[in-house]
Scaffold this motif. Structure first.
Motif, PDB file in Angstrom:
ATOM      1  N   LEU A 173       7.160   4.403  -3.462  1.00 57.67           N
ATOM      2  CA  LEU A 173       8.416   3.661  -3.547  1.00 57.67           C
ATOM      3  C   LEU A 173       9.605   4.592  -3.355  1.00 57.67           C
ATOM      4  N   GLY A 174       9.487   5.810  -3.849  1.00 54.55           N
ATOM      5  CA  GLY A 174      10.606   6.741  -3.737  1.00 54.55           C
ATOM      6  C   GLY A 174      10.936   7.122  -2.312  1.00 54.55           C
ATOM      7  N   LEU A 175       9.943   7.156  -1.423  1.00 53.03           N
ATOM      8  CA  LEU A 175      10.201   7.526  -0.037  1.00 53.03           C
ATOM      9  C   LEU A 175      10.586   6.335   0.845  1.00 53.03           C
ATOM     10  N   SER A 176      10.533   5.131   0.293  1.00 54.16           N
ATOM     11  CA  SER A 176      10.858   3.936   1.076  1.00 54.16           C
ATOM     12  C   SER A 176      12.362   3.790   1.258  1.00 54.16           C
ATOM     13  N   SER A 177      12.757   3.316   2.426  1.00 57.95           N
ATOM     14  CA  SER A 177      14.179   3.115   2.698  1.00 57.95           C
ATOM     15  C   SER A 177      14.758   1.982   1.874  1.00 57.95           C
ATOM     16  N   GLU A 178      13.971   0.920   1.661  1.00 57.56           N
ATOM     17  CA  GLU A 178      14.409  -0.214   0.856  1.00 57.56           C
ATOM     18  C   GLU A 178      13.248  -0.703   0.005  1.00 57.56           C
ATOM     19  N   LEU A 179      13.596  -1.237  -1.161  1.00 58.25           N
ATOM     20  CA  LEU A 179      12.627  -1.837  -2.068  1.00 58.25           C
ATOM     21  C   LEU A 179      13.034  -3.276  -2.312  1.00 58.25           C
ATOM     22  N   VAL A 180      12.084  -4.206  -2.137  1.00 65.00           N
ATOM     23  CA  VAL A 180      12.376  -5.622  -2.347  1.00 65.00           C
ATOM     24  C   VAL A 180      11.336  -6.217  -3.287  1.00 65.00           C
ATOM     25  N   LEU A 225       9.588   2.239 -12.983  1.00 72.73           N
ATOM     26  CA  LEU A 225      10.221   2.776 -11.784  1.00 72.73           C
ATOM     27  C   LEU A 225      11.132   3.944 -12.144  1.00 72.73           C
ATOM     28  N   ALA A 226      11.256   4.883 -11.223  1.00 72.52           N
ATOM     29  CA  ALA A 226      12.268   5.915 -11.392  1.00 72.52           C
ATOM     30  C   ALA A 226      13.630   5.243 -11.500  1.00 72.52           C
ATOM     31  N   PRO A 227      14.530   5.753 -12.329  1.00 70.54           N
ATOM     32  CA  PRO A 227      15.830   5.093 -12.508  1.00 70.54           C
ATOM     33  C   PRO A 227      16.557   4.804 -11.201  1.00 70.54           C
ATOM     34  N   ALA A 228      16.513   5.734 -10.262  1.00 69.79           N
ATOM     35  CA  ALA A 228      17.205   5.513  -8.983  1.00 69.79           C
ATOM     36  C   ALA A 228      16.565   4.367  -8.214  1.00 69.79           C
ATOM     37  N   ASP A 229      15.244   4.238  -8.293  1.00 65.90           N
ATOM     38  CA  ASP A 229      14.566   3.146  -7.583  1.00 65.90           C
ATOM     39  C   ASP A 229      14.795   1.810  -8.280  1.00 65.90           C
ATOM     40  N   ALA A 230      14.817   1.811  -9.609  1.00 66.74           N
ATOM     41  CA  ALA A 230      15.114   0.571 -10.338  1.00 66.74           C
ATOM     42  C   ALA A 230      16.501   0.061  -9.976  1.00 66.74           C
ATOM     43  N   PRO A 245       1.328   7.566  -7.813  1.00 64.77           N
ATOM     44  CA  PRO A 245       1.344   6.998  -6.458  1.00 64.77           C
ATOM     45  C   PRO A 245       2.483   6.001  -6.238  1.00 64.77           C
ATOM     46  N   HIS A 246       2.716   5.122  -7.210  1.00 68.19           N
ATOM     47  CA  HIS A 246       3.815   4.176  -7.039  1.00 68.19           C
ATOM     48  C   HIS A 246       5.146   4.913  -6.919  1.00 68.19           C
ATOM     49  N   SER A 295       0.857  -1.178   0.000  1.00 68.87           N
ATOM     50  CA  SER A 295       0.000   0.000   0.000  1.00 68.87           C
ATOM     51  C   SER A 295       0.890   1.222   0.000  1.00 68.87           C
ATOM     52  N   VAL A 296       0.800   2.021  -1.058  1.00 75.71           N
ATOM     53  CA  VAL A 296       1.601   3.239  -1.052  1.00 75.71           C
ATOM     54  C   VAL A 296       1.073   4.212   0.005  1.00 75.71           C
ATOM     55  N   GLU A 297      -0.249   4.148   0.286  1.00 75.91           N
ATOM     56  CA  GLU A 297      -0.790   5.051   1.306  1.00 75.91           C
ATOM     57  C   GLU A 297      -0.264   4.700   2.695  1.00 75.91           C
ATOM     58  N   VAL A 298      -0.164   3.426   3.016  1.00 72.27           N
ATOM     59  CA  VAL A 298       0.395   3.028   4.317  1.00 72.27           C
ATOM     60  C   VAL A 298       1.886   3.360   4.378  1.00 72.27           C
ATOM     61  N   ALA A 299       2.592   3.170   3.267  1.00 67.89           N
ATOM     62  CA  ALA A 299       4.007   3.544   3.236  1.00 67.89           C
ATOM     63  C   ALA A 299       4.169   5.038   3.512  1.00 67.89           C
ATOM     64  N   MET A 300       3.338   5.850   2.884  1.00 69.38           N
ATOM     65  CA  MET A 300       3.409   7.291   3.107  1.00 69.38           C
ATOM     66  C   MET A 300       3.088   7.637   4.555  1.00 69.38           C
ATOM     67  N   LEU A 301       2.034   7.023   5.088  1.00 68.94           N
ATOM     68  CA  LEU A 301       1.627   7.311   6.458  1.00 68.94           C
ATOM     69  C   LEU A 301       2.739   6.969   7.445  1.00 68.94           C
ATOM     70  N   ALA A 302       3.342   5.787   7.293  1.00 69.34           N
ATOM     71  CA  ALA A 302       4.415   5.391   8.201  1.00 69.34           C
ATOM     72  C   ALA A 302       5.588   6.357   8.098  1.00 69.34           C
ATOM     73  N   ARG A 303       5.956   6.716   6.875  1.00 70.07           N
ATOM     74  CA  ARG A 303       7.106   7.620   6.706  1.00 70.07           C
ATOM     75  C   ARG A 303       6.801   8.998   7.282  1.00 70.07           C
ATOM     76  N   LEU A 304       5.558   9.462   7.186  1.00 69.66           N
ATOM     77  CA  LEU A 304       5.189  10.755   7.783  1.00 69.66           C
ATOM     78  C   LEU A 304       5.265  10.716   9.301  1.00 69.66           C
ATOM     79  N   HIS A 305       5.215   9.512   9.883  1.00 69.29           N
ATOM     80  CA  HIS A 305       5.424   9.351  11.322  1.00 69.29           C
ATOM     81  C   HIS A 305       6.899   9.129  11.661  1.00 69.29           C
ATOM     82  N   GLY A 306       7.768   9.231  10.671  1.00 72.66           N
ATOM     83  CA  GLY A 306       9.186   9.065  10.927  1.00 72.66           C
ATOM     84  C   GLY A 306       9.641   7.621  11.017  1.00 72.66           C
ATOM     85  N   VAL A 307       8.839   6.700  10.489  1.00 71.04           N
ATOM     86  CA  VAL A 307       9.184   5.277  10.525  1.00 71.04           C
ATOM     87  C   VAL A 307       9.750   4.879   9.162  1.00 71.04           C
TER      88      VAL A 307
END
Length: 345
Positions: free
Chosen positions: A131-138, A152-157, A126-127, A99-111
């Motif tokens: 994905l861009g704000l995530s610390s790791e992508l698997v 994907l953005a080149p840096a994320d790929a 949205p993707h 969920s990109v929305e849950v990823a955003m919410l967690a990151r806005l809480h500093g997680v």
């Protein structure tokens, strides 16, 4: 503590969460609108559904989100529940599956967030944001499976970590020869996400494949079983959709397969099937369910070497996944802990 958000559609997200929780040295808390699974031993936060309104308004926020309908009580409740849990438990990492929305919410809480990347077209706004704000992508395919994700953005790929397919079952659970009784067996794996062959289509397939014994698991024409290991061990050929969990189980069992992708958002399964068809894995890929010719098709597929699945599912994906999550939780670079090389699209 690790938070693991589990999407409610299908079983693959849940199965990955269970496997990770069993292997982690840190406690893993599940957050999902799914009921608590019987095999889950840790804490489970049941979230309210946010898709009960038959007429959701501006759910995509003018294309900037995937699902955030206006004035939806379920959405408001679930996001508040996640926020309250984060504030109380202070998790060291959140796994978003997906969920990109849950990823955003967690990151806005500093997680920090570890986001699972699924196959297909993921270049929408949205993707890219989630994905861009995530610390790791698997992702759960091998680095050699080129073309599994687009947009994907080149840096994320470049930083996407392809961990290999993750099966619930080890090779020891799925190993063992087929029954030596002269019966050739085909097992049909239907997913819980919908789709699959109809009863009439299965009847026609049986009629055009004399000498083959068919077993159908799941779907409208089959019997759902939580543990398909016995069926997979006894199969000469598996007929499956192209969902990640089903393919992981087939690959772990080292059984040749007929793969018929189903329609899913972002072209997920058809992308996977295309990569499989080009990659030398022991599969026969059909774009749609064939109405005839099943006898010859099963004969050809049975002659493929199931051991060629070893490069798709080598049994180490869960250890790589744990390494990434533990490293992010510790605030360190996971690159030194993950043996699978980073590979993009």
């Amino acid at each position: 503590m690790i938070g693991y958000y589990v999407h409610h559609h299908g079983h693959g997200h849940l199965h990955r969460a269970i496997v990770l929780a069993d292997a982690c040295r840190l406690p893993v808390v599940g957050l999902s609108s799914l009921p608590r699974p019987a095999e889950w031993t840790g804490e489970w936060v049941r979230l309210e559904r946010d898709d009960d309104d038959p007429g959701p308004r501006d759910a995509a926020a003018r294309g900037q989100l995937h699902w955030a309908p206006l004035d939806d009580d379920g959405l408001r409740s679930r996001m508040a529940s996640i926020s309250a849990w984060i504030a109380e438990q202070r998790p060291s990492v959140m796994v978003s599956d997906v969920s990109v929305e849950v990823a955003m919410l967690a990151r806005l809480h500093g997680v920090p967030v570890v986001s699972v990347v699924l196959p297909g077209e993921r270049g929408d706004a949205p993707h890219r944001a989630g994905l861009g704000l995530s610390s790791e992508l698997v992702s759960f395919w091998p680095p050699s499976a080129r073309g599994m994700v687009r947009g994907l953005a080149p840096a994320d790929a470049a930083r996407l970590r392809c961990l290999g397919a993750l099966s619930r079952f080890g090779r020891d659970e799925l190993s063992g020869g087929r029954p030596d009784d002269g019966v050739r067996r085909v097992v049909v794996l239907n997913g819980s996400g919908g789709g699959g062959p109809t009863a009439d289509q299965l009847d026609r397939a049986r009629a055009t494949s004399p000498g083959w014994e068919w077993q159908v698991l799941g779907g409208p024409s089959g019997t759902w079983v939580a543990d398909p290991t016995a069926a997979l061990r006894g199969a000469d050929v598996v007929v499956t959709h192209a969902g990640q969990n089903a393919l992981a189980e087939v690959a772990a069992a080292r059984r040749p397969a007929v793969v018929v992708p189903q329609d899913r958002p972002h072209d997920e399964q058809r992308t996977t099937a295309g990569v499989l068809a080009r990659g030398g894995w022991p599969v026969s890929v059909r774009e749609t369910w064939p109405d005839a010719g099943w006898g010859a098709r099963l004969d050809r597929t049975a002659r493929l070497d199931g051991e060629q699945w070893a490069t798709w599912c080598d049994g180490r994906a869960v250890h790589r996944f744990v390494g990434v999550v533990h490293a992010v939780a510790a605030g360190s670079d996971s690159a030194s802990l993950v043996s699978a090389p980073a590979a993009g699209s």
